[in-house]
Design a protein around this motif. Structure first.
Motif, PDB file in Angstrom:
ATOM      1  N   GLU A   1       0.675  -1.114   0.178  1.00 27.96           N
ATOM      2  CA  GLU A   1      -0.010  -0.264   0.083  1.00 27.96           C
ATOM      3  C   GLU A   1       0.886   1.350   0.082  1.00 27.96           C
ATOM      4  O   GLU A   1       0.516   2.268  -0.594  1.00 27.96           O
ATOM      5  N   ASP A   2       1.988   1.101   0.829  1.00 28.68           N
ATOM      6  CA  ASP A   2       3.033   2.324   0.836  1.00 28.68           C
ATOM      7  C   ASP A   2       3.517   2.633  -0.644  1.00 28.68           C
ATOM      8  O   ASP A   2       3.515   3.698  -0.951  1.00 28.68           O
TER       9      ASP A   2
ATOM     10  N   GLU B   1       2.211   1.728  -3.396  1.00 30.05           N
ATOM     11  CA  GLU B   1       1.374   2.356  -4.231  1.00 30.05           C
ATOM     12  C   GLU B   1       0.755   3.877  -4.169  1.00 30.05           C
ATOM     13  O   GLU B   1       0.907   4.689  -5.125  1.00 30.05           O
ATOM     14  N   LYS B   2       0.999   4.223  -2.832  1.00 31.84           N
ATOM     15  CA  LYS B   2       0.830   5.522  -2.388  1.00 31.84           C
ATOM     16  C   LYS B   2       1.855   6.410  -3.089  1.00 31.84           C
ATOM     17  O   LYS B   2       1.636   7.643  -3.676  1.00 31.84           O
TER      18      LYS B   2
END
Length: 84
Positions: free
Chosen positions: A3-4, A6-7
């Motif tokens: 997720e990090d 992708e952010k």
């Protein structure tokens, strides 16, 4: 972890898009910039052609003294109008 990543990728893409728009805006405004600079360039070339014994330093000092006189007049006008 994923997720990090992708952010960070989204942030990176946003930054790249912003840079592209700034660059496009700068290129779109080249004609107005050229129109504004044209009289200055013509004045400088004419000054140096007419006054062949003068140097670029003389041209810059001439423009600087004129600018100081104009800004001095604006400043005096500001001081005199401030008292009202």
């Amino acid at each position: 972890m994923e997720e990090d990543r992708e952010k960070l990728e989204k942030i990176y893409q946003q930054l790249n898009e912003e840079e592209d728009t700034v660059l496009k805006k700068w290129h779109q405004s080249l004609i107005p910039k050229a129109i504004l600079l044209f009289p200055l360039i013509v004045f400088g070339l004419t000054f140096l052609k007419v006054n062949k014994e003068k140097s670029i330093l003389d041209l810059l000092s001439f423009v600087a003294v004129g600018g100081l006189l104009v800004f001095g007049g604006i400043f005096l006008n500001y001081l005199l109008s401030k008292g009202r």
